[in-house]
Design an enzyme around this catalytic site. Structure first.
Site, PDB file in Angstrom:
ATOM      1  N   SER A  42       6.453  -0.294  10.096  1.00  0.00           N
ATOM      2  CA  SER A  42       5.076  -0.279   9.682  1.00  0.00           C
ATOM      3  C   SER A  42       4.914   1.148   8.954  1.00  0.00           C
ATOM      4  O   SER A  42       5.465   2.528   9.702  1.00  0.00           O
ATOM      5  CB  SER A  42       4.059  -0.545  10.845  1.00  0.00           C
ATOM      6  OG  SER A  42       2.946  -0.035  10.426  1.00  0.00           O
ATOM      7  N   ASP A  69       2.341  -9.298   9.198  1.00  0.00           N
ATOM      8  CA  ASP A  69       1.030  -9.663   9.238  1.00  0.00           C
ATOM      9  C   ASP A  69       0.498 -11.005   9.023  1.00  0.00           C
ATOM     10  O   ASP A  69       0.134 -11.586   8.015  1.00  0.00           O
ATOM     11  CB  ASP A  69       0.523  -8.802   7.778  1.00  0.00           C
ATOM     12  CG  ASP A  69       0.584  -7.267   7.856  1.00  0.00           C
ATOM     13  OD1 ASP A  69      -0.060  -6.513   8.402  1.00  0.00           O
ATOM     14  OD2 ASP A  69       1.733  -6.687   7.438  1.00  0.00           O
ATOM     15  N   GLN A  93      -2.753 -12.156   7.979  1.00  0.00           N
ATOM     16  CA  GLN A  93      -3.081 -12.071   6.493  1.00  0.00           C
ATOM     17  C   GLN A  93      -2.270 -13.289   5.775  1.00  0.00           C
ATOM     18  O   GLN A  93      -2.737 -13.696   4.617  1.00  0.00           O
ATOM     19  CB  GLN A  93      -2.325 -10.682   6.158  1.00  0.00           C
ATOM     20  CG  GLN A  93      -2.199 -10.398   4.599  1.00  0.00           C
ATOM     21  CD  GLN A  93      -1.773  -8.785   4.437  1.00  0.00           C
ATOM     22  OE1 GLN A  93      -2.574  -7.934   4.348  1.00  0.00           O
ATOM     23  NE2 GLN A  93      -0.497  -8.610   4.131  1.00  0.00           N
ATOM     24  N   GLN A 132     -10.446  -2.837   2.371  1.00  0.00           N
ATOM     25  CA  GLN A 132      -9.741  -3.273   3.610  1.00  0.00           C
ATOM     26  C   GLN A 132      -9.811  -2.284   4.697  1.00  0.00           C
ATOM     27  O   GLN A 132      -9.329  -2.741   5.858  1.00  0.00           O
ATOM     28  CB  GLN A 132      -8.332  -4.104   3.253  1.00  0.00           C
ATOM     29  CG  GLN A 132      -7.219  -3.000   3.073  1.00  0.00           C
ATOM     30  CD  GLN A 132      -6.003  -3.883   2.645  1.00  0.00           C
ATOM     31  OE1 GLN A 132      -5.829  -4.092   1.576  1.00  0.00           O
ATOM     32  NE2 GLN A 132      -5.008  -3.897   3.579  1.00  0.00           N
ATOM     33  N   GLY A 189      10.922  -2.797   5.391  1.00  0.00           N
ATOM     34  CA  GLY A 189      10.009  -4.018   5.512  1.00  0.00           C
ATOM     35  C   GLY A 189       9.800  -4.409   4.298  1.00  0.00           C
ATOM     36  O   GLY A 189      10.048  -5.573   3.702  1.00  0.00           O
ATOM     37  N   HIS A 190       9.021  -3.325   3.541  1.00  0.00           N
ATOM     38  CA  HIS A 190       8.659  -3.599   1.960  1.00  0.00           C
ATOM     39  C   HIS A 190       9.770  -3.860   1.070  1.00  0.00           C
ATOM     40  O   HIS A 190       9.786  -5.003   0.360  1.00  0.00           O
ATOM     41  CB  HIS A 190       8.009  -2.320   1.374  1.00  0.00           C
ATOM     42  CG  HIS A 190       7.066  -2.011   2.012  1.00  0.00           C
ATOM     43  ND1 HIS A 190       6.595  -0.673   3.096  1.00  0.00           N
ATOM     44  CD2 HIS A 190       5.667  -2.642   2.420  1.00  0.00           C
ATOM     45  CE1 HIS A 190       5.584  -0.492   3.219  1.00  0.00           C
ATOM     46  NE2 HIS A 190       4.810  -1.763   2.988  1.00  0.00           N
ATOM     47  N   GLY A 222       4.876 -10.246   4.264  1.00  0.00           N
ATOM     48  CA  GLY A 222       5.875 -10.080   5.440  1.00  0.00           C
ATOM     49  C   GLY A 222       5.058 -10.838   6.505  1.00  0.00           C
ATOM     50  O   GLY A 222       3.964 -10.943   6.882  1.00  0.00           O
ATOM     51  N   GLN A 223       6.009 -11.686   7.327  1.00  0.00           N
ATOM     52  CA  GLN A 223       5.502 -12.237   8.390  1.00  0.00           C
ATOM     53  C   GLN A 223       4.975 -11.222   9.461  1.00  0.00           C
ATOM     54  O   GLN A 223       4.037 -11.602  10.459  1.00  0.00           O
ATOM     55  CB  GLN A 223       6.640 -12.984   9.200  1.00  0.00           C
ATOM     56  CG  GLN A 223       6.271 -13.853  10.360  1.00  0.00           C
ATOM     57  CD  GLN A 223       5.225 -14.914  10.348  1.00  0.00           C
ATOM     58  OE1 GLN A 223       4.834 -15.688   8.989  1.00  0.00           O
ATOM     59  NE2 GLN A 223       4.511 -15.111  11.226  1.00  0.00           N
ATOM     60  N   MET A 282       0.690  -1.154   0.135  1.00  0.00           N
ATOM     61  CA  MET A 282       0.024   0.176   0.086  1.00  0.00           C
ATOM     62  C   MET A 282       0.838   1.260   0.055  1.00  0.00           C
ATOM     63  O   MET A 282       0.345   2.440   0.435  1.00  0.00           O
ATOM     64  CB  MET A 282      -0.876   0.081   1.303  1.00  0.00           C
ATOM     65  CG  MET A 282      -2.044  -1.355   1.189  1.00  0.00           C
ATOM     66  SD  MET A 282      -3.270  -0.788   2.168  1.00  0.00           S
ATOM     67  CE  MET A 282      -2.697  -0.832   3.765  1.00  0.00           C
TER      68      MET A 282
HETATM   69  P1  PAJ Z   1       1.283  -3.200   3.485  1.00  0.00           P
HETATM   70  O1  PAJ Z   1       1.002  -2.810   4.862  1.00  0.00           O
HETATM   71  O2  PAJ Z   1       1.940  -2.143   2.683  1.00  0.00           O
HETATM   72  O3  PAJ Z   1       2.417  -4.421   3.518  1.00  0.00           O
HETATM   73  C1  PAJ Z   1       3.104  -4.782   2.337  1.00  0.00           C
HETATM   74  C2  PAJ Z   1       3.803  -5.970   2.429  1.00  0.00           C
HETATM   75  O4  PAJ Z   1       4.780  -5.551   3.555  1.00  0.00           O
HETATM   76  C3  PAJ Z   1       2.964  -7.127   3.374  1.00  0.00           C
HETATM   77  O5  PAJ Z   1       3.195  -8.188   2.864  1.00  0.00           O
HETATM   78  C4  PAJ Z   1       3.626  -6.796   4.885  1.00  0.00           C
HETATM   79  O6  PAJ Z   1       3.547  -8.031   5.805  1.00  0.00           O
HETATM   80  C5  PAJ Z   1       4.905  -6.252   4.393  1.00  0.00           C
HETATM   81  N1  PAJ Z   1       5.558  -5.624   5.476  1.00  0.00           N
HETATM   82  C6  PAJ Z   1       5.061  -4.782   6.271  1.00  0.00           C
HETATM   83  N2  PAJ Z   1       5.799  -4.356   7.420  1.00  0.00           N
HETATM   84  C7  PAJ Z   1       6.669  -5.386   7.289  1.00  0.00           C
HETATM   85  C8  PAJ Z   1       7.805  -5.361   8.249  1.00  0.00           C
HETATM   86  N3  PAJ Z   1       8.202  -4.798   9.099  1.00  0.00           N
HETATM   87  N4  PAJ Z   1       8.692  -6.438   7.932  1.00  0.00           N
HETATM   88  C9  PAJ Z   1       8.635  -7.289   6.659  1.00  0.00           C
HETATM   89  N5  PAJ Z   1       7.602  -7.110   6.136  1.00  0.00           N
HETATM   90  C10 PAJ Z   1       6.484  -6.095   6.365  1.00  0.00           C
HETATM   91  O7  PAJ Z   1      -0.121  -5.682   3.687  1.00  0.00           O
HETATM   92  C11 PAJ Z   1      -0.525  -4.644   2.865  1.00  0.00           C
HETATM   93  O8  PAJ Z   1       0.136  -3.602   2.759  1.00  0.00           O
HETATM   94  C12 PAJ Z   1      -1.729  -5.024   2.081  1.00  0.00           C
HETATM   95  O9  PAJ Z   1      -2.603  -5.816   3.180  1.00  0.00           O
HETATM   96  C13 PAJ Z   1      -1.561  -5.618   0.907  1.00  0.00           C
HETATM   97  C14 PAJ Z   1      -1.161  -7.253   1.024  1.00  0.00           C
HETATM   98  C15 PAJ Z   1      -1.115  -4.720   0.001  1.00  0.00           C
HETATM   99  C16 PAJ Z   1      -3.189  -5.601   0.190  1.00  0.00           C
HETATM  100  O10 PAJ Z   1      -3.695  -4.390   0.080  1.00  0.00           O
END
Ligand code: PAJ
Length: 279
Positions: free
Chosen positions: A185, A150, A153, A61, A36-37, A147-148, A30
Site C-alpha cells: 500500500s 480495495d 472499491q 475521496q 501492486g500498481h 486491485g482486489q 493515486m
Molecule cells: P491507489 O490506492 O493508488 O490504487 C490504485 C490501484 O492499485 C487500485 O485499483 C488498487 O486496488 C490497486 N492496488 C493497491 N495496492 C495493491 C496491491 N497490494 N495489490 C494489487 N493491487 C493494488 O485505489 C485508488 O488508488 C483510488 O481510489 C483510485 C481508484 C485511483 C481512484 O482515485
C-alpha cells in the site's frame, strides 16, 4: 512514453490509439507506485495493445481529517517506473483540470457506498466513483484494471459500470503482498518499523480465518471471533471493522458459502490500513 496533464491532450492521444485499431487499457492510480500498481500495469499490457496510467491524488475521496495533504507524491519517480515498465501514456492532471471551478456533480452508488470503509469514511466512495467516472469518460478504455486489495472499491465500481452502462470491462487483479504477508500500500510508507511489524496482524488474522473456513467452519460469527482474538492481541492496532460479507453487495454473510469476503480495516498508529481475502 507520453506524460500528459490536460484532458484535451489525453483525449487526442486516445483518439490516435483507437485510429490505429489498438485496444486501450486504463490503470487508475493515486501514484506513489509499488509492485501492486505494477501488477495492474502488467495485466493491462497482457490484454490490451496500449496502456494508460492515471496518477491523481483525488481530493474528493479524502475526508476533512484524512491524509490528503500528506499523501505521498513522487511524480518524477513514478514516471521513471512507468517508462521502464513500457507504459504508453501517463495522465497526471491538476485538481483544477479534473474539477472545474464550481463543479458540484457527483456519482454515488447508493447503499454500497455506506458499507465497509464507507461507514467510517462517509464521502470516500462518492469521491472514488466520481473520479473514476471522469477517467472513464476521458479515456473511454476497452478495459480498466483495479486491485482486489480495495475490495469494496471493486464492488462499487462494478455496480457503477453496470448501472450507468459504461462500455468498459473491469479487470480485478489479486493483492500483491510483501514476502511476510503485508499487503502493499502507498500508505505503508507512513509506518515506523515497529508499526510495520504490528501491521502484520491484519494478514495473520485473515489467514487464520481462511484456515478455519478450510477446516470446515462455516459460521461467520465463529470465524470472526478467531480474527478478532488475533487482532486484539496486538495492542498498537485499533480495529475499524472486521466482517465477512458478500463481495458484490458488501452485506454481512451469516454463513460462509463459496466466495465470502473477509475484510478488515484497522489503524496502526495514525495510519489506516485495509486488507481482505476471498474465502
Ligand atoms: P491507489 O490506492 O493508488 O490504487 C490504485 C490501484 O492499485 C487500485 O485499483 C488498487 O486496488 C490497486 N492496488 C493497491 N495496492 C495493491 C496491491 N497490494 N495489490 C494489487 N493491487 C493494488 O485505489 C485508488 O488508488 C483510488 O481510489 C483510485 C481508484 C485511483 C481512484 O482515485
Amino acid at each position: 512514453m507520453l506524460l500528459l496533464t490536460t484532458i484535451a491532450e489525453a483525449r487526442s492521444a486516445c483518439d490516435r490509439i483507437r485510429a490505429q485499431g489498438k485496444t486501450l487499457g486504463l490503470v487508475p492510480t493515486m501514484g506513489a507506485l509499488h509492485q501492486g500498481h505494477l501488477s495492474l500495469v502488467r495485466a493491462a499490457q497482457a490484454s490490451c495493445d496500449a496502456v494508460a496510467v492515471s496518477i491523481f491524488v483525488n481530493p474528493t475521496q479524502f475526508g476533512p481529517k484524512e491524509d490528503f495533504a500528506g499523501y505521498p507524491r513522487n511524480l518524477e519517480q513514478d514516471c521513471q517506473t512507468l517508462e521502464a515498465a513500457g507504459v504508453d501514456l501517463v495522465f497526471a492532471p491538476s485538481a483544477e483540470e479534473m474539477y472545474p471551478a464550481g463543479a458540484s456533480t457527483f456519482v454515488e452508488v447508493t447503499g454500497l457506498s455506506a458499507r465497509l470503509d464507507g461507514a467510517s469514511r462517509p464521502s470516500h466512495f462518492r469521491g472514488v466513483a466520481t473520479v473514476v467516472t471522469k477517467l472513464l469518460h476521458i479515456f473511454a478504455p476497452d478495459r480498466a484494471f483495479f486491485g482486489q486489495k480495495d475490495a469494496a472499491q471493486v464492488a462499487i465500481l462494478r455496480k457503477m459500470v453496470r448501472d450507468l452502462l459504461f462500455p468498459v470491462q473491469l479487470d480485478v487483479c489479486p493483492t500483491v503482498r510483501e514476502p511476510d504477508g503485508l499487503a502493499l500500500s502507498s500508505r505503508n510508507t507512513y509506518l515506523t518499523p515497529e508499526q510495520r511489524r504490528q501491521a502484520l496482524v491484519l494478514s495473520r488474522a485473515l489467514l487464520a480465518v481462511e484456515r478455519k473456513a478450510r477446516a470446515g467452519e462455516l459460521d461467520s460469527g465463529k470465524l470472526l471471533a478467531v480474527a478478532l482474538r488475533i487482532l486484539e492481541g496486538e495492542p498498537g492496532v485499533v480495529v475499524d471493522y472486521c466482517r465477512i460479507v458478500n463481495p458484490d453487495t458488501l452485506e454481512d454473510l451469516p454463513e460462509v458459502g463459496h466466495g465470502g469476503l473477509v475484510a478488515v480495516a484497522a489503524r496502526v498508529g495514525s495510519t489506516r490500513l485495509i486488507d481482505n481475502l476471498l474465502l
